[in-house]
Design a protein around this motif. Structure first.
Motif, mmCIF file in Angstrom:
data_model
loop_
_atom_site.group_PDB
_atom_site.id
_atom_site.type_symbol
_atom_site.label_atom_id
_atom_site.label_comp_id
_atom_site.label_asym_id
_atom_site.label_seq_id
_atom_site.Cartn_x
_atom_site.Cartn_y
_atom_site.Cartn_z
ATOM 1 N N PHE A 11 0.830 -1.205 0.000
ATOM 2 C CA PHE A 11 0.000 0.000 0.000
ATOM 3 C C PHE A 11 0.864 1.255 0.000
ATOM 4 C CE2 PHE A 11 -2.642 3.155 2.385
ATOM 5 C CZ PHE A 11 -3.588 3.356 1.386
ATOM 6 N N PHE A 12 1.932 1.249 0.784
ATOM 7 C CA PHE A 12 2.827 2.417 0.800
ATOM 8 C C PHE A 12 3.527 2.587 -0.542
ATOM 9 C CE2 PHE A 12 2.962 1.817 5.587
ATOM 10 C CZ PHE A 12 2.180 2.930 5.834
ATOM 11 N N SER A 13 3.892 1.483 -1.182
ATOM 12 C CA SER A 13 4.482 1.572 -2.512
ATOM 13 C C SER A 13 3.501 2.202 -3.487
ATOM 14 C CB SER A 13 4.885 0.178 -3.010
ATOM 15 O OG SER A 13 5.274 0.221 -4.367
ATOM 16 N N TYR A 14 2.228 1.819 -3.337
ATOM 17 C CA TYR A 14 1.206 2.321 -4.249
ATOM 18 C C TYR A 14 0.979 3.823 -4.067
ATOM 19 C CZ TYR A 14 -3.293 2.918 -6.557
ATOM 20 O OH TYR A 14 -4.304 3.357 -7.372
ATOM 21 N N ILE A 15 0.853 4.282 -2.826
ATOM 22 C CA ILE A 15 0.485 5.683 -2.607
ATOM 23 C C ILE A 15 1.680 6.628 -2.745
ATOM 24 C CG2 ILE A 15 -1.459 5.066 -1.147
ATOM 25 C CD1 ILE A 15 0.150 5.829 1.292
ATOM 26 N N PHE A 16 2.898 6.115 -2.499
ATOM 27 C CA PHE A 16 4.086 6.969 -2.602
ATOM 28 C C PHE A 16 4.900 6.700 -3.865
ATOM 29 C CE2 PHE A 16 3.541 6.750 2.137
ATOM 30 C CZ PHE A 16 3.133 8.064 2.293
ATOM 31 N N GLU A 17 4.385 5.793 -4.737
ATOM 32 C CA GLU A 17 5.027 5.473 -6.011
ATOM 33 C C GLU A 17 6.498 5.066 -5.822
ATOM 34 O OE1 GLU A 17 4.382 8.626 -8.768
ATOM 35 O OE2 GLU A 17 2.211 8.477 -8.650
ATOM 36 N N MET A 52 -0.576 -5.304 -7.325
ATOM 37 C CA MET A 52 -1.388 -4.193 -6.839
ATOM 38 C C MET A 52 -0.557 -3.025 -6.315
ATOM 39 S SD MET A 52 -4.138 -6.516 -4.763
ATOM 40 C CE MET A 52 -5.099 -7.795 -5.589
ATOM 41 N N SER A 53 0.722 -3.043 -6.589
ATOM 42 C CA SER A 53 1.615 -2.064 -5.967
ATOM 43 C C SER A 53 1.923 -0.854 -6.837
ATOM 44 C CB SER A 53 2.936 -2.734 -5.579
ATOM 45 O OG SER A 53 3.587 -3.243 -6.738
ATOM 46 N N PHE A 54 1.523 -0.882 -8.111
ATOM 47 C CA PHE A 54 1.881 0.205 -9.020
ATOM 48 C C PHE A 54 0.637 0.805 -9.660
ATOM 49 C CE2 PHE A 54 5.328 -3.030 -9.484
ATOM 50 C CZ PHE A 54 6.234 -2.386 -8.670
ATOM 51 N N SER A 55 0.512 2.111 -9.557
ATOM 52 C CA SER A 55 -0.645 2.771 -10.138
ATOM 53 C C SER A 55 -0.560 2.852 -11.654
ATOM 54 C CB SER A 55 -0.789 4.191 -9.565
ATOM 55 O OG SER A 55 0.377 4.947 -9.827
ATOM 56 N N ASP A 56 0.599 2.539 -12.227
ATOM 57 C CA ASP A 56 0.740 2.588 -13.683
ATOM 58 C C ASP A 56 1.167 1.245 -14.271
ATOM 59 O OD1 ASP A 56 3.254 2.521 -12.608
ATOM 60 O OD2 ASP A 56 4.105 4.048 -13.916
ATOM 61 N N LEU A 57 0.889 0.160 -13.536
ATOM 62 C CA LEU A 57 1.337 -1.162 -13.989
ATOM 63 C C LEU A 57 0.728 -1.539 -15.326
ATOM 64 C CD1 LEU A 57 2.882 -3.800 -13.325
ATOM 65 C CD2 LEU A 57 0.810 -4.637 -12.243
ATOM 66 N N ARG A 58 -0.549 -1.222 -15.539
ATOM 67 C CA ARG A 58 -1.259 -1.656 -16.739
ATOM 68 C C ARG A 58 -0.637 -1.083 -18.006
ATOM 69 N NH1 ARG A 58 -7.157 -0.219 -16.055
ATOM 70 N NH2 ARG A 58 -6.318 1.870 -16.336
ATOM 71 N N ASP A 59 -0.166 0.154 -17.944
ATOM 72 C CA ASP A 59 0.326 0.820 -19.146
ATOM 73 C C ASP A 59 1.844 0.965 -19.183
ATOM 74 O OD1 ASP A 59 -2.346 1.280 -20.012
ATOM 75 O OD2 ASP A 59 -2.475 2.955 -18.608
#
Length: 423
Positions: A11-17, A52-59
């Motif tokens: 979650f911290f990886s996700y929100i703080f990139e 689930m750790s990266f907000s830009d994983l899909r692209d």
């Protein structure tokens, strides 16, 4: 605590990139667990949480490639270091048939990529199932472990959704009503598959635990994630789950009075929470948003089914080009969808042979489950059939890789549990 720690750092990886740092940390965690010969349930959650750790994983092709390489290397290292291939797996042959027909259907495919993408989807699931069934041992505690993995994965999804909502500059209910939630690593209809799968597993944990409030909270929290999507198929699935699972929980509860008392207290607290939320008109506005979705509108789905039927009639034996061919045939009609939004219709892209393999796979899964004496089988049966054929009426559930990996992990666990296990 291990799973909670993974949830927190993800979650911290996700929100703080913190992608670069997180990949290193997670790879080290995986390697350490393999070197120390820890249970496979210390290794399996690693790639699940990474997704689930990266907000830009899909692209992000670079991140996706690194993630895939790390996953493959961890599996290979674990196989070489700790495992022996001793089992074929009772679901291997149906999966092999589906994988094989994915190649043969290239006869009618529009491109090599379309065939290859569909083939790799089935084959990757087959490979991971084969890995699971050969690495998971006969330990009844594994049922609890796999249930908690999916429970915490669903909780992480809800956390990320709540974080996304509070980051927006508009009112909460407007974010939900407009279906603006975008976690970056998957679209809004698919992000909550972990949540959906977790519900029957949490129901099992509630009925087999002394501390029921803990799991009741996670059932509510994971259900919240489903509610936030306003997905009609997911909301329907959640409703059917509640109708089916509550009687099953009561039936297999050893201390029904405790379950009743805990349930009444929990529902009382929940009612107070709803009352407070309604002070801000959140409940009534949410209900209004659901009704605005026009729950009875199915013309768009019917149009897709007609396309699937026409393609099946044109190529009935080996299909119309494989699982990914649907996006091509739908695109030819000017429709913007990429799949048939129906499990059976999507299976029909593999023709009669694919439908036979699909049916065979369900028969084998059902037999594997019914031969076990653990009550866990009833929760898993509810999970498999409701997701495949209730949610599957509106989404091709069975042909999303993430969903299939979750399902076959659960099946590998119960397949390896001794048939004489009483609970």
């Amino acid at each position: 605590m291990y799973l909670l720690a993974l949830l927190a750092i993800t979650f911290f990886s996700y929100i703080f990139e913190l992608q670069s740092y997180f990949l290193v940390i997670i790879a080290v965690i995986g390697v350490v667990n393999i070197v120390l010969k820890n249970s496979i349930f210390y290794v399996i959650p690693v790639p699940f949480f990474v997704q689930m750790s990266f907000s830009d994983l899909r692209d992000n092709v670079e991140i996706t490639t690194v993630y895939t390489v790390i996953l493959i290397l961890l599996i290979m290292f674990d196989l070489i270091q700790n495992r022996k291939i001793t089992k074929r797996g009772r679901l291997t042959l149906p999966l092999l048939l589906l994988s094989g027909v994915s190649i043969v259907t290239h006869i009618h495919s529009t491109s090599l990529f379309t065939t290859f993408a569909g083939f790799m989807q089935i084959t990757s699931v087959l490979g991971l199932y084969f890995y699971f069934v050969n690495t998971i041992d006969d330990d009844p505690k594994n049922i609890e472990y796999v249930s908690k993995i999916l429970m915490y994965l669903g909780a992480l999804v809800t956390l990320e959704m709540v974080y996304f909502i509070i980051q927006q500059d508009i009112f909460v209910i407007d974010v939900i009503r407009r279906r603006m939630i975008d976690l970056g690593w998957e679209n809004i209809n698919l992000v909550i598959y972990a949540n959906i799968i977790s519900i029957p597993l949490i129901a099992y944990l509630i009925s087999h635990s002394k501390i029921k409030f803990y799991y009741m909270f996670f059932a509510l929290f994971n259900s919240l994630g489903i509610l936030l999507t306003l997905s009609r198929s997911s909301l329907l699935t959640l409703g059917v789950f509640i109708i089916v699972l509550v009687p099953v929980m009561i039936l297999y509860e050893d201390h029904r009075r405790k379950l009743l008392i805990h349930g009444i207290i929990f529902l009382s607290v929940f009612a107070v929470g709803l009352y407070i939320a309604e002070e801000y008109e959140l409940v009534s506005q949410y209900i209004e948003a659901v009704l605005d979705r026009d729950l009875t509108y199915i013309q768009d789905r019917v149009a897709l089914l007609k396309i699937a039927l026409e393609e099946f009639k044109a190529h009935p034996i080996v299909g119309s080009g494989g699982l990914y061919s649907s996006r091509v045939h739908i695109g030819e009609t000017g429709n913007g969808a990429v799949n048939y939004h129906n499990t059976i219709a999507q299976a029909s892209t593999l023709g009669v042979i694919g439908l036979i393999g699909f049916t065979w796979l369900f028969i084998k899964k059902t037999r594997v489950l019914l031969q076990k004496q653990t009550s866990f089988k009833w929760f898993v049966l509810a999970l498999i059939y409701i997701t495949a054929f209730v949610n599957g009426m509106f989404q091709p559930m069975y042909f999303y890789t993430t969903y299939m990996i979750y399902i076959f992990l659960i099946l590998a666990v119960i397949e390896n549990v001794s048939p004489t296990l009483k609970k």
